[in-house]
Design a protein around this motif. Structure first.
Motif, PDB file in Angstrom:
ATOM      1  N   GLU A  11     -14.958   4.188  11.658  1.00  0.00           N
ATOM      2  CA  GLU A  11     -16.216   3.500  11.989  1.00  0.00           C
ATOM      3  C   GLU A  11     -17.342   4.388  12.487  1.00  0.00           C
ATOM      4  O   GLU A  11     -18.500   4.127  12.199  1.00  0.00           O
ATOM      5  CB  GLU A  11     -15.928   2.462  13.084  1.00  0.00           C
ATOM      6  CG  GLU A  11     -15.504   1.143  12.537  1.00  0.00           C
ATOM      7  CD  GLU A  11     -15.408   0.088  13.628  1.00  0.00           C
ATOM      8  OE1 GLU A  11     -14.935  -0.996  13.314  1.00  0.00           O
ATOM      9  OE2 GLU A  11     -15.796   0.352  14.775  1.00  0.00           O
TER      10      GLU A  11
ATOM     11  N   THR B   6      -9.558  15.423   7.945  1.00  0.00           N
ATOM     12  CA  THR B   6      -9.988  14.338   7.072  1.00  0.00           C
ATOM     13  C   THR B   6     -11.393  13.919   7.496  1.00  0.00           C
ATOM     14  O   THR B   6     -11.613  13.347   8.540  1.00  0.00           O
ATOM     15  CB  THR B   6      -8.983  13.160   7.001  1.00  0.00           C
ATOM     16  OG1 THR B   6      -9.704  11.994   6.622  1.00  0.00           O
ATOM     17  CG2 THR B   6      -8.278  12.895   8.303  1.00  0.00           C
TER      18      THR B   6
ATOM     19  N   GLU C 227     -11.275  11.955   1.249  1.00  0.00           N
ATOM     20  CA  GLU C 227     -10.822  10.606   0.898  1.00  0.00           C
ATOM     21  C   GLU C 227      -9.737  10.136   1.881  1.00  0.00           C
ATOM     22  O   GLU C 227      -9.308  10.894   2.756  1.00  0.00           O
ATOM     23  CB  GLU C 227     -10.385  10.502  -0.567  1.00  0.00           C
ATOM     24  CG  GLU C 227      -9.241  11.353  -1.072  1.00  0.00           C
ATOM     25  CD  GLU C 227      -9.488  12.857  -1.085  1.00  0.00           C
ATOM     26  OE1 GLU C 227      -8.494  13.569  -0.969  1.00  0.00           O
ATOM     27  OE2 GLU C 227     -10.629  13.337  -1.189  1.00  0.00           O
ATOM     28  N   TRP C 228      -9.334   8.889   1.763  1.00  0.00           N
ATOM     29  CA  TRP C 228      -8.332   8.277   2.650  1.00  0.00           C
ATOM     30  C   TRP C 228      -7.021   9.070   2.603  1.00  0.00           C
ATOM     31  O   TRP C 228      -6.560   9.430   1.534  1.00  0.00           O
ATOM     32  CB  TRP C 228      -8.086   6.834   2.184  1.00  0.00           C
ATOM     33  CG  TRP C 228      -7.168   6.059   3.077  1.00  0.00           C
ATOM     34  CD1 TRP C 228      -5.820   5.902   2.925  1.00  0.00           C
ATOM     35  CD2 TRP C 228      -7.531   5.318   4.247  1.00  0.00           C
ATOM     36  NE1 TRP C 228      -5.325   5.108   3.940  1.00  0.00           N
ATOM     37  CE2 TRP C 228      -6.354   4.736   4.766  1.00  0.00           C
ATOM     38  CE3 TRP C 228      -8.750   5.089   4.920  1.00  0.00           C
ATOM     39  CZ2 TRP C 228      -6.361   3.938   5.908  1.00  0.00           C
ATOM     40  CZ3 TRP C 228      -8.734   4.299   6.053  1.00  0.00           C
ATOM     41  CH2 TRP C 228      -7.553   3.733   6.535  1.00  0.00           C
TER      42      TRP C 228
ATOM     43  N   HIS D 186     -11.234  11.106  17.649  1.00  0.00           N
ATOM     44  CA  HIS D 186     -12.374  10.415  18.263  1.00  0.00           C
ATOM     45  C   HIS D 186     -11.891   9.434  19.336  1.00  0.00           C
ATOM     46  O   HIS D 186     -12.700   8.787  19.977  1.00  0.00           O
ATOM     47  CB  HIS D 186     -13.166   9.670  17.193  1.00  0.00           C
ATOM     48  CG  HIS D 186     -12.455   8.475  16.613  1.00  0.00           C
ATOM     49  ND1 HIS D 186     -11.137   8.490  16.207  1.00  0.00           N
ATOM     50  CD2 HIS D 186     -12.887   7.204  16.365  1.00  0.00           C
ATOM     51  CE1 HIS D 186     -10.792   7.292  15.741  1.00  0.00           C
ATOM     52  NE2 HIS D 186     -11.845   6.498  15.828  1.00  0.00           N
TER      53      HIS D 186
ATOM     54  N   TRP E  77      -8.471   3.624  19.602  1.00  0.00           N
ATOM     55  CA  TRP E  77      -7.182   3.284  20.235  1.00  0.00           C
ATOM     56  C   TRP E  77      -6.038   3.423  19.225  1.00  0.00           C
ATOM     57  O   TRP E  77      -4.941   3.890  19.557  1.00  0.00           O
ATOM     58  CB  TRP E  77      -7.257   1.886  20.840  1.00  0.00           C
ATOM     59  CG  TRP E  77      -6.060   1.474  21.651  1.00  0.00           C
ATOM     60  CD1 TRP E  77      -5.346   0.322  21.496  1.00  0.00           C
ATOM     61  CD2 TRP E  77      -5.446   2.171  22.756  1.00  0.00           C
ATOM     62  NE1 TRP E  77      -4.331   0.259  22.434  1.00  0.00           N
ATOM     63  CE2 TRP E  77      -4.374   1.386  23.219  1.00  0.00           C
ATOM     64  CE3 TRP E  77      -5.717   3.386  23.392  1.00  0.00           C
ATOM     65  CZ2 TRP E  77      -3.554   1.761  24.282  1.00  0.00           C
ATOM     66  CZ3 TRP E  77      -4.891   3.777  24.455  1.00  0.00           C
ATOM     67  CH2 TRP E  77      -3.835   2.974  24.888  1.00  0.00           C
TER      68      TRP E  77
ATOM     69  N   SER F 245      -5.771   5.461  16.554  1.00  0.00           N
ATOM     70  CA  SER F 245      -5.428   6.870  16.316  1.00  0.00           C
ATOM     71  C   SER F 245      -4.731   7.479  17.520  1.00  0.00           C
ATOM     72  O   SER F 245      -3.738   8.204  17.377  1.00  0.00           O
ATOM     73  CB  SER F 245      -6.692   7.682  16.005  1.00  0.00           C
ATOM     74  OG  SER F 245      -7.200   7.315  14.759  1.00  0.00           O
TER      75      SER F 245
ATOM     76  N   GLN G 121     -14.212   4.555  22.839  1.00  0.00           N
ATOM     77  CA  GLN G 121     -13.559   5.867  22.722  1.00  0.00           C
ATOM     78  C   GLN G 121     -13.701   6.747  23.965  1.00  0.00           C
ATOM     79  O   GLN G 121     -12.712   7.364  24.398  1.00  0.00           O
ATOM     80  CB  GLN G 121     -14.054   6.581  21.468  1.00  0.00           C
ATOM     81  CG  GLN G 121     -13.721   5.797  20.202  1.00  0.00           C
ATOM     82  CD  GLN G 121     -14.781   5.887  19.142  1.00  0.00           C
ATOM     83  OE1 GLN G 121     -15.559   6.841  19.114  1.00  0.00           O
ATOM     84  NE2 GLN G 121     -14.834   4.899  18.243  1.00  0.00           N
TER      85      GLN G 121
HETATM   86  O1  LIG Z   1      -8.001   8.525   6.085  1.00  0.00           O
HETATM   87  C1  LIG Z   1      -7.621   7.719   6.939  1.00  0.00           C
HETATM   88  C2  LIG Z   1      -8.444   7.252   7.991  1.00  0.00           C
HETATM   89  C3  LIG Z   1      -7.920   6.357   8.907  1.00  0.00           C
HETATM   90  N1  LIG Z   1      -6.644   5.927   8.786  1.00  0.00           N
HETATM   91  C4  LIG Z   1      -6.101   4.922   9.752  1.00  0.00           C
HETATM   92  O2  LIG Z   1      -7.155   4.111  10.195  1.00  0.00           O
HETATM   93  C5  LIG Z   1      -6.938   3.704  11.525  1.00  0.00           C
HETATM   94  C6  LIG Z   1      -8.146   4.040  12.371  1.00  0.00           C
HETATM   95  O3  LIG Z   1      -8.072   3.303  13.569  1.00  0.00           O
HETATM   96  P1  LIG Z   1      -8.682   3.799  14.955  1.00  0.00           P
HETATM   97  O4  LIG Z   1      -8.218   5.132  15.301  1.00  0.00           O
HETATM   98  O5  LIG Z   1      -8.415   2.748  15.960  1.00  0.00           O
HETATM   99  O6  LIG Z   1     -10.192   4.053  14.668  1.00  0.00           O
HETATM  100  P2  LIG Z   1     -11.411   3.165  14.094  1.00  0.00           P
HETATM  101  O7  LIG Z   1     -11.181   2.805  12.712  1.00  0.00           O
HETATM  102  O8  LIG Z   1     -12.609   3.983  14.350  1.00  0.00           O
HETATM  103  O9  LIG Z   1     -11.328   1.892  15.052  1.00  0.00           O
HETATM  104  C7  LIG Z   1     -12.228   1.000  15.625  1.00  0.00           C
HETATM  105  O10 LIG Z   1     -11.358   0.063  16.288  1.00  0.00           O
HETATM  106  C8  LIG Z   1     -10.548   0.599  17.337  1.00  0.00           C
HETATM  107  C9  LIG Z   1      -9.697  -0.517  17.900  1.00  0.00           C
HETATM  108  O11 LIG Z   1      -8.956  -1.074  16.901  1.00  0.00           O
HETATM  109  C10 LIG Z   1     -11.419   1.193  18.431  1.00  0.00           C
HETATM  110  O12 LIG Z   1     -10.611   1.785  19.417  1.00  0.00           O
HETATM  111  C11 LIG Z   1     -12.369   2.227  17.811  1.00  0.00           C
HETATM  112  O13 LIG Z   1     -13.254   2.726  18.799  1.00  0.00           O
HETATM  113  C12 LIG Z   1     -13.167   1.597  16.677  1.00  0.00           C
HETATM  114  O14 LIG Z   1     -14.025   2.565  16.068  1.00  0.00           O
HETATM  115  C13 LIG Z   1      -5.684   4.418  12.010  1.00  0.00           C
HETATM  116  O15 LIG Z   1      -4.609   3.510  11.908  1.00  0.00           O
HETATM  117  C14 LIG Z   1      -5.511   5.537  10.999  1.00  0.00           C
HETATM  118  O16 LIG Z   1      -4.159   5.903  10.803  1.00  0.00           O
HETATM  119  C15 LIG Z   1      -5.832   6.391   7.792  1.00  0.00           C
HETATM  120  O17 LIG Z   1      -4.648   6.022   7.698  1.00  0.00           O
HETATM  121  N2  LIG Z   1      -6.352   7.275   6.897  1.00  0.00           N
END
Ligand SMILES: O=c1ccn([C@@H]2O[C@H](COP(=O)(O)OP(=O)(O)O[C@H]3O[C@H](CO)[C@@H](O)[C@H](O)[C@H]3O)[C@@H](O)[C@H]2O)c(=O)[nH]1
Length: 361
Positions: free
Chosen positions: A182, A207, A235-236, A254, A257, A259, A279
């Protein structure tokens, strides 16, 4: 809902329109918060205050203190440059915009019978209890929802190629870098991070998704200079598979929660670069447990040096003085973050609760 007649509906914190519809149809209502308890409490207070736009925090200075509804002392607060970002966030609750996030969260709390939340009592008991008190509803911690084990046949996001590269690296030597889905990391920040990764001398897997900045913003000649040592993907990628690989020794994150929990579930210590929203609060919370370290930034404008990026990475991943972060991440993995038995009990408990409290026919 009308045709499937579910017993319960579980929805995100911003879906304020769901509870009134569910209530009309006799469907029971659980809000599901994917943020940890301390963060959601600091971001948005009691529903009545949020719904009526009575958040007393009006200035940047107000945001660098704990909110008035937190009755105990805490170090979990925004820094000045972070508070400015919060104020500028387009749907921030405190900018008065109609249907802003705080109003929506307030209405969602208001219409919900219970609050399910991705956390556990071992981590933040006082915050979980406070959330229930502030919102006047039961709060059910549903655990950290651990990642699924690697499926070796799954090549989603080119896992087999990535694995082949990771297999060639030394155990606990690779720095995995990712900023979720995001937030926007500015070009300047990407340049600073890139120089820092170059300086740190360790293998890295970055990534850098298109939304947060395309490879064109990387410093001139960066890719050639780090060839063989650093991988950049736009990419993903299968993040949990990567974090679970034995070669990964640190996670530049970042502090979303999701990650943070994923990294710690594999005992990977964090190098924290929080950007916005919850964050910074997650970074303060986990920093307090010494399972990671924040890249130091100027309080006023958030600027940082590439040397501090490199130093923080090296400290957390390889230097002797940073052993405490690696040790704490490993012990917390065993106790809490990667404790499958414990975390499954929470998830099972929630399912049991839903089953025992079905809608009345
Ligand atoms: O190439 C990628 C990129 C991301 N992910 C997954 O995407 C998710 C990302 O989640 P998160 O780390 O929570 O980040 P955001 O997508 O930025 O989450 C939003 O939502 C979270 C709560 O769910 C908040 O803590 C964050 O601040 C908010 O930006 C994780 O499961 C990662 O494993 C992948 O698997 N591959």
């Amino acid at each position: 809902m009308e045709s499937s007649k579910p017993d319960w509906i579980v929805y995100d914190i911003l879906h304020h329109w769901v509870p009134p519809i569910a209530e009309k149809l006799g469907v029971r209502r659980a809000m599901f918060c994917t943020l940890n308890a301390a963060s959601i409490i600091i971001i948005s207070g009691p529903a009545s205050i949020m719904i009526h736009g009575r958040d007393p925090r009006k200035t940047v200075e107000d945001l660098i203190e704990p909110p008035p509804w937190v009755p105990f002392e805490t170090e979990i607060v925004y820094r000045l440059f972070e508070a400015r970002r919060i104020m500028e966030y387009p749907t921030a609750g405190i900018n008065g915009a109609e249907l802003n996030d705080n109003y929506r969260t307030g209405m969602t709390y208001f219409g919900s019978e219970v609050i399910a939340i991705r956390t556990c009592m071992e981590l933040e008991p006082e915050w979980i209890q406070l959330l229930s008190k502030l919102q006047g509803r039961p709060v059910i911690p549903i655990g950290l929802l651990l990642p699924s084990p690697v499926d070796e046949a799954d090549d989603e996001g080119s896992w087999l190629d990535i694995k082949e590269w990771l297999d060639r690296q030394r155990v606990k030597s690779v720095v995995y870098v990712a900023f979720g889905t995001e937030v926007t990391v500015s070009d300047e920040e990407i340049q600073g991070l890139a120089h820092g990764l170059e300086l740190c001398g360790l293998p890295f897997f970055w990534t850098l998704r298109k939304r947060t900045g395309a490879s064109v913003f990387l410093p001139d000649g960066f890719k050639e200079r780090v060839k063989g040592r650093g991988v950049v993907r736009t990419e993903w990628v299968p993040q949990t598979y990567i974090l679970g690989h034995a070669s990964v020794g640190g996670f530049v994150t970042h502090c979303g929660w999701g990650s943070a929990v994923e990294g710690l579930s594999f005992g990977v210590p964090l190098i924290m670069f929080p950007c916005n929203l919850d964050q910074p609060l997650v970074a303060r919370f986990l920093g307090g447990m010494s399972i990671g370290l924040e890249i130091s930034r100027n309080d006023q404008d958030g600027s940082f040096t590439s040397a501090s990026v490199a130093d923080t990475i090296r400290l957390v991943v390889v230097e002797e003085e940073g052993k405490i972060y690696r040790d704490n991440a490993a012990s917390q993995q065993k106790k809490v973050f990667g404790n499958k038995r414990l975390q499954d009990q929470y998830a099972d408990g929630f399912i049991e609760f839903l089953e025992n409290n079905r809608a009345e026919m």
